[in-house]
Design a protein around this motif. Structure first.
Motif, PDB file in Angstrom:
ATOM      1  N   LYS A  10       0.833  -1.204   0.000  1.00 22.45           N
ATOM      2  CA  LYS A  10       0.000   0.000   0.000  1.00 22.45           C
ATOM      3  C   LYS A  10       0.869   1.256   0.000  1.00 22.45           C
ATOM      4  CE  LYS A  10      -3.300   2.657   2.724  1.00 22.45           C
ATOM      5  NZ  LYS A  10      -4.015   2.827   3.991  1.00 22.45           N
ATOM      6  N   GLU A  11       1.896   1.272   0.851  1.00 22.24           N
ATOM      7  CA  GLU A  11       2.778   2.437   0.934  1.00 22.24           C
ATOM      8  C   GLU A  11       3.485   2.688  -0.398  1.00 22.24           C
ATOM      9  OE1 GLU A  11       5.399   1.555   4.116  1.00 22.24           O
ATOM     10  OE2 GLU A  11       3.873   1.785   5.687  1.00 22.24           O
ATOM     11  N   GLU A  12       3.938   1.620  -1.035  1.00 22.08           N
ATOM     12  CA  GLU A  12       4.628   1.771  -2.313  1.00 22.08           C
ATOM     13  C   GLU A  12       3.670   2.267  -3.388  1.00 22.08           C
ATOM     14  OE1 GLU A  12       6.420  -1.987  -3.094  1.00 22.08           O
ATOM     15  OE2 GLU A  12       8.017  -1.717  -1.634  1.00 22.08           O
ATOM     16  N   ALA A  13       2.433   1.758  -3.381  1.00 25.17           N
ATOM     17  CA  ALA A  13       1.432   2.191  -4.358  1.00 25.17           C
ATOM     18  C   ALA A  13       1.116   3.669  -4.192  1.00 25.17           C
ATOM     19  CB  ALA A  13       0.163   1.359  -4.206  1.00 25.17           C
ATOM     20  N   GLU A  14       0.991   4.106  -2.938  1.00 22.04           N
ATOM     21  CA  GLU A  14       0.696   5.522  -2.683  1.00 22.04           C
ATOM     22  C   GLU A  14       1.864   6.421  -3.075  1.00 22.04           C
ATOM     23  OE1 GLU A  14      -2.386   4.868   1.073  1.00 22.04           O
ATOM     24  OE2 GLU A  14      -0.254   5.284   1.440  1.00 22.04           O
ATOM     25  N   PHE A  15       3.064   5.877  -3.043  1.00 19.52           N
ATOM     26  CA  PHE A  15       4.254   6.659  -3.392  1.00 19.52           C
ATOM     27  C   PHE A  15       4.407   6.816  -4.900  1.00 19.52           C
ATOM     28  CE2 PHE A  15       8.835   6.877  -4.388  1.00 19.52           C
ATOM     29  CZ  PHE A  15       9.152   8.068  -3.734  1.00 19.52           C
ATOM     30  N   VAL A  16       4.126   5.763  -5.662  1.00 19.17           N
ATOM     31  CA  VAL A  16       4.394   5.804  -7.107  1.00 19.17           C
ATOM     32  C   VAL A  16       3.170   6.120  -7.954  1.00 19.17           C
ATOM     33  CG1 VAL A  16       6.324   4.201  -6.913  1.00 19.17           C
ATOM     34  CG2 VAL A  16       4.039   3.294  -7.357  1.00 19.17           C
ATOM     35  N   LEU A  17       1.971   6.045  -7.370  1.00 19.14           N
ATOM     36  CA  LEU A  17       0.757   6.295  -8.137  1.00 19.14           C
ATOM     37  C   LEU A  17      -0.064   7.412  -7.509  1.00 19.14           C
ATOM     38  CD1 LEU A  17      -0.381   2.593  -8.696  1.00 19.14           C
ATOM     39  CD2 LEU A  17       0.716   4.071 -10.375  1.00 19.14           C
ATOM     40  N   VAL A  18      -0.703   8.215  -8.349  1.00 20.81           N
ATOM     41  CA  VAL A  18      -1.577   9.278  -7.863  1.00 20.81           C
ATOM     42  C   VAL A  18      -2.904   8.659  -7.455  1.00 20.81           C
ATOM     43  CG1 VAL A  18      -2.830  11.372  -8.478  1.00 20.81           C
ATOM     44  CG2 VAL A  18      -0.512  11.005  -9.361  1.00 20.81           C
ATOM     45  N   SER A  19      -3.258   8.804  -6.167  1.00 22.90           N
ATOM     46  CA  SER A  19      -4.512   8.222  -5.686  1.00 22.90           C
ATOM     47  C   SER A  19      -4.839   8.760  -4.302  1.00 22.90           C
ATOM     48  CB  SER A  19      -4.406   6.697  -5.605  1.00 22.90           C
ATOM     49  OG  SER A  19      -5.531   6.144  -4.952  1.00 22.90           O
ATOM     50  N   PRO A  20      -6.127   8.939  -4.002  1.00 22.87           N
ATOM     51  CA  PRO A  20      -6.507   9.278  -2.626  1.00 22.87           C
ATOM     52  C   PRO A  20      -6.099   8.138  -1.690  1.00 22.87           C
ATOM     53  CG  PRO A  20      -8.335   9.613  -4.156  1.00 22.87           C
ATOM     54  CD  PRO A  20      -7.274   8.867  -4.903  1.00 22.87           C
ATOM     55  N   GLN A  21      -5.377   8.448  -0.611  1.00 19.23           N
ATOM     56  CA  GLN A  21      -4.877   7.414   0.286  1.00 19.23           C
ATOM     57  C   GLN A  21      -5.995   6.574   0.888  1.00 19.23           C
ATOM     58  OE1 GLN A  21      -2.223   9.023   3.193  1.00 19.23           O
ATOM     59  NE2 GLN A  21      -0.761   9.775   1.688  1.00 19.23           N
ATOM     60  N   SER A  22      -7.130   7.198   1.136  1.00 15.51           N
ATOM     61  CA  SER A  22      -8.232   6.494   1.799  1.00 15.51           C
ATOM     62  C   SER A  22      -8.848   5.411   0.918  1.00 15.51           C
ATOM     63  CB  SER A  22      -9.318   7.490   2.201  1.00 15.51           C
ATOM     64  OG  SER A  22      -9.819   8.165   1.045  1.00 15.51           O
ATOM     65  N   LYS A  23      -8.462   5.375  -0.359  1.00 18.15           N
ATOM     66  CA  LYS A  23      -9.067   4.418  -1.292  1.00 18.15           C
ATOM     67  C   LYS A  23      -8.429   3.036  -1.199  1.00 18.15           C
ATOM     68  CE  LYS A  23     -10.460   5.910  -5.284  1.00 18.15           C
ATOM     69  NZ  LYS A  23     -10.586   6.396  -6.679  1.00 18.15           N
ATOM     70  N   ILE A  24      -7.215   2.947  -0.691  1.00 20.98           N
ATOM     71  CA  ILE A  24      -6.498   1.669  -0.668  1.00 20.98           C
ATOM     72  C   ILE A  24      -6.631   0.995   0.696  1.00 20.98           C
ATOM     73  CG2 ILE A  24      -4.277   0.523  -1.019  1.00 20.98           C
ATOM     74  CD1 ILE A  24      -3.415   2.848  -2.755  1.00 20.98           C
ATOM     75  N   TYR A  25      -7.168  -0.204   0.687  1.00 18.77           N
ATOM     76  CA  TYR A  25      -7.333  -0.998   1.900  1.00 18.77           C
ATOM     77  C   TYR A  25      -6.266  -2.088   1.940  1.00 18.77           C
ATOM     78  CZ  TYR A  25     -11.998   1.115   1.995  1.00 18.77           C
ATOM     79  OH  TYR A  25     -13.050   1.997   2.023  1.00 18.77           O
ATOM     80  N   VAL A  26      -5.907  -2.518   3.134  1.00 15.88           N
ATOM     81  CA  VAL A  26      -4.960  -3.617   3.289  1.00 15.88           C
ATOM     82  C   VAL A  26      -5.704  -4.850   3.770  1.00 15.88           C
ATOM     83  CG1 VAL A  26      -2.921  -4.474   4.511  1.00 15.88           C
ATOM     84  CG2 VAL A  26      -3.026  -2.080   3.791  1.00 15.88           C
ATOM     85  N   GLN A  27      -5.621  -5.915   2.999  1.00 16.36           N
ATOM     86  CA  GLN A  27      -6.220  -7.182   3.391  1.00 16.36           C
ATOM     87  C   GLN A  27      -5.297  -8.318   2.954  1.00 16.36           C
ATOM     88  OE1 GLN A  27      -8.880  -8.360   5.280  1.00 16.36           O
ATOM     89  NE2 GLN A  27      -7.710 -10.224   4.879  1.00 16.36           N
ATOM     90  N   PRO A  28      -4.550  -8.902   3.908  1.00 15.13           N
ATOM     91  CA  PRO A  28      -3.705 -10.056   3.559  1.00 15.13           C
ATOM     92  C   PRO A  28      -4.550 -11.186   2.998  1.00 15.13           C
ATOM     93  CG  PRO A  28      -3.135  -9.196   5.724  1.00 15.13           C
ATOM     94  CD  PRO A  28      -4.413  -8.526   5.318  1.00 15.13           C
ATOM     95  N   GLN A  29      -3.940 -11.984   2.153  1.00 16.32           N
ATOM     96  CA  GLN A  29      -4.666 -13.103   1.566  1.00 16.32           C
ATOM     97  C   GLN A  29      -4.932 -14.173   2.615  1.00 16.32           C
ATOM     98  OE1 GLN A  29      -3.139 -14.586  -2.100  1.00 16.32           O
ATOM     99  NE2 GLN A  29      -2.665 -12.586  -2.885  1.00 16.32           N
ATOM    100  N   GLY A  30      -6.109 -14.745   2.553  1.00 13.86           N
ATOM    101  CA  GLY A  30      -6.470 -15.811   3.479  1.00 13.86           C
ATOM    102  C   GLY A  30      -5.785 -17.116   3.081  1.00 13.86           C
TER     103      GLY A  30
END
Length: 321
Positions: free
Chosen positions: A119-139
């Motif tokens: 998530k942190e890397e995506a927010e750094f390299v891509l333009v996007s509202p931070q609140s849009k990205i959720y963290v959910q590890p794979q089950g």
């Protein structure tokens, strides 16, 4: 709600098993989820035509922002996206792909990253509202076949020069022809290294359970096939020690000396393997902590609840549009 779900669906790969698992979560909440391979579509217009058919789709989901998400840019339906490791590790290096990924992320109602690091890397390299990205590890949910015969692929072998019990078995589908040819050429010159075709998930888990350790040597990994569906966390759940290359995707899961071992070179791989062979307390510790890590961080129940909640936001968006 009728949902279109796009992903790369090569059989017996991590993308396939992840997509199937998420699809089952969505359908268990009463929605209809049609899983389709991105290879079935040539352009976003093909997908736009599909979703308009009768009865029409009401929302969409995609794994990989570029490979699948780009195909949703022409639809007028609410959709969500799930990051793949390739998105951040590889595709953002291509300026044209990065621009497309930003368009997808801006239009998506939500995005899911498998780790906080991703998530942190995506927010750094891509333009996007931070609140849009959720963290959910794979089950993680492992199923082991009752019986498995090693002779399916171990027809004959020479023992390694120092210890004939030390062998490396590489299992997986031939996805990239050029890479496959290169690997096959190297294996022919190696002693104690074997290639095997992909197996069903249950048979693969049976193989893993009979191994001394599971190795991830990938040089670019998000939290995709090799690290979760068929490899590292599955191994942890099966109480098998893990040896993984020290790259961000792997290090997000494997804590060196705690729940597995990390290496950065072939020489270090040999050294860490020897430690694992000789130090029984180390082996017991990484096995115990690996199992605890999966139980605490990769709950199928939590994953199911997260995707059902996110799909509900698409359902509500459809009526508010």
């Amino acid at each position: 709600m009728k949902l279109l779900f796009l992903a790369c669906l090569s059989p017996k790969t991590g993308n396939y098993t992840t997509a199937e698992r998420i699809r089952s979560h969505i359908e268990s909440a009463g929605h209809t989820c049609e899983l389709r391979d991105v290879a079935d579509f040539l352009s976003p217009s093909d997908v736009a035509h599909l979703v308009s058919q009768n009865p029409p789709f009401q929302g969409a989901l995609a794994i990989h922002l570029f490979k699948a998400g780009r195909l949703l840019l022409d639809i007028q339906l609410p959709f969500g996206v799930i990051f793949g490791g390739t998105d951040i590790n590889e595709d953002v290096k291509d300026e044209q792909k990065r621009v497309v990924m930003e368009q997808v992320l801006l239009k998506a109602r939500f995005a899911v990253a498998f780790t906080e690091k991703l998530k942190e890397e995506a927010e750094f390299v891509l333009v996007s509202p931070q609140s849009k990205i959720y963290v959910q590890p794979q089950g993680i949910q492992t199923e082991v076949a009752e019986k498995f015969c090693w002779t399916e692929f171990l027809m004959s072998s020479e023992w390694h020069s120092e210890n004939h019990l030390n062998i490396l078995i590489i299992i997986g589908p031939k996805v990239d022809p050029a890479l496959t040819a290169k690997v096959e050429a190297v294996v022919k010159r190696a002693t104690g290294v074997f290639l095997a075709q992909e197996r069903s998930q249950r048979k693969l888990h049976a193989v893993m359970k009979r191994c001394f350790a599971v190795v991830n040597s990938s040089e670019s990994e998000g939290m995709s096939a090799a690290i979760l569906e068929v490899n590292i966390c599955k191994a942890m759940d099966l109480r098998v020690p893990v040896l993984a290359r020290n790259i961000p995707g792997n290090a997000a899961v494997v804590k060196h000396g705690v729940n597995g071992l990390l290496f950065s070179s072939p020489q270090e791989f040999v050294h860490q393997s020897q430690r694992l062979l000789s130090d029984h307390k180390l082996r017991e510790r990484v096995v115990r902590n690996g199992k605890l890590y999966v139980e605490e961080n990769h709950s199928v129940k939590q994953e199911k609840e997260t995707y059902q909640r996110l799909v509900d936001t698409l359902h509500k968006a459809q009526f508010s549009a």
